[in-house]
Design a protein around this motif. Structure first.
Motif, mmCIF file in Angstrom:
data_model
loop_
_atom_site.group_PDB
_atom_site.id
_atom_site.type_symbol
_atom_site.label_atom_id
_atom_site.label_comp_id
_atom_site.label_asym_id
_atom_site.label_seq_id
_atom_site.Cartn_x
_atom_site.Cartn_y
_atom_site.Cartn_z
ATOM 1 N N GLU A 153 43.365 36.835 39.131
ATOM 2 C CA GLU A 153 43.362 38.293 39.071
ATOM 3 C C GLU A 153 43.634 38.866 40.455
ATOM 4 N N VAL A 154 44.435 39.908 40.491
ATOM 5 C CA VAL A 154 44.661 40.694 41.702
ATOM 6 C C VAL A 154 44.417 42.148 41.319
ATOM 7 N N ASN A 155 43.443 42.777 41.977
ATOM 8 C CA ASN A 155 43.114 44.180 41.697
ATOM 9 C C ASN A 155 42.906 44.438 40.200
ATOM 10 N N GLY A 156 42.213 43.523 39.543
ATOM 11 C CA GLY A 156 41.888 43.686 38.136
ATOM 12 C C GLY A 156 43.000 43.355 37.170
#
Length: 142
Positions: free
Chosen positions: A49-52
Motif C-alpha cells: 500500500e502507498v497512501n492507502g
C-alpha cells in the motif's frame, strides 16, 4: 509504503493490477472469490500500500513434491506500472521470504514468462537464479 495481508476489500485493486500490468483477463468477482477461499494453512496473499492505495501484490503457496524439500511457490507478483522501481516488489518478496522462514521453509521458487525481461533482471538482483528452461502446457478439460 507498507506490506500487509490481503483482505476482501483488496480484490478490485488486485484484479486491476492483474489485468493492467500482467495482462490477465479476470473479473473482480473471480478475484474476490479466490481471496475468500484462500487456504491460510498453505497460501498467503500480501499487498503493498502507498497512501492507502494497493499498488502491488504477491500470492504464494507452500509447494511440496515427492522428490524435493518443501518450498514456497510464488504464484503471482505484480506491481502497478506507476509504482515500479520504488522498492515495492522487493518489499513484497521480502515479506514472502519472511513467511517462508516463519513456517520453516528454506527455498522459494517462481516462474516468469519468457518475455518479462525486466522481471528476470529484478529476480536475479533479488538473489534468485534461473535453474532451467521450461515450457508450460495447458489443456482445457470440459
Amino acid at each position: 509504503m507498507f506490506v500487509r495481508e490481503a483482505t476482501m476489500q483488496d480484490a478490485f485493486a488486485i484484479c486491476n493490477i492483474s489485468c493492467d500490468d500482467l495482462g490477465y483477463d479476470c473479473s473482480c468477482e473471480f478475484v474476490a472469490t479466490r481471496i475468500s477461499n484462500l487456504d491460510n494453512g498453505r497460501e498467503r496473499v500480501f499487498v503493498a500500500e502507498v497512501n492507502g492505495i494497493v499498488v502491488g501484490y504477491i500470492h504464494a503457496e507452500k509447494y511440496e513434491t515427492l522428490y524435493f524439500e518443501p518450498m514456497l511457490n510464488v504464484l503471482g507478483l505484480a506491481v502497478s506500472s506507476k509504482f515500479r522501481r520504488c522498492g515495492i516488489g522487493r518489499m513484497l518478496l521480502n515479506r514472502t521470504e519472511s513467511w517462508a522462514k516463519e513456517v520453516g521453509i528454506t527455498k522459494i521458487r517462481l516462474n516468469s514468462g519468457a518475455s518479462r525481461k525486466e522481471a528476470h533482471s529484478f529476480y536475479r538482483a533479488m538473489g534468485y537464479n534461473n535453474e532451467k528452461g521450461q515450457i508450460r502446457f495447458i489443456k482445457d478439460i470440459e
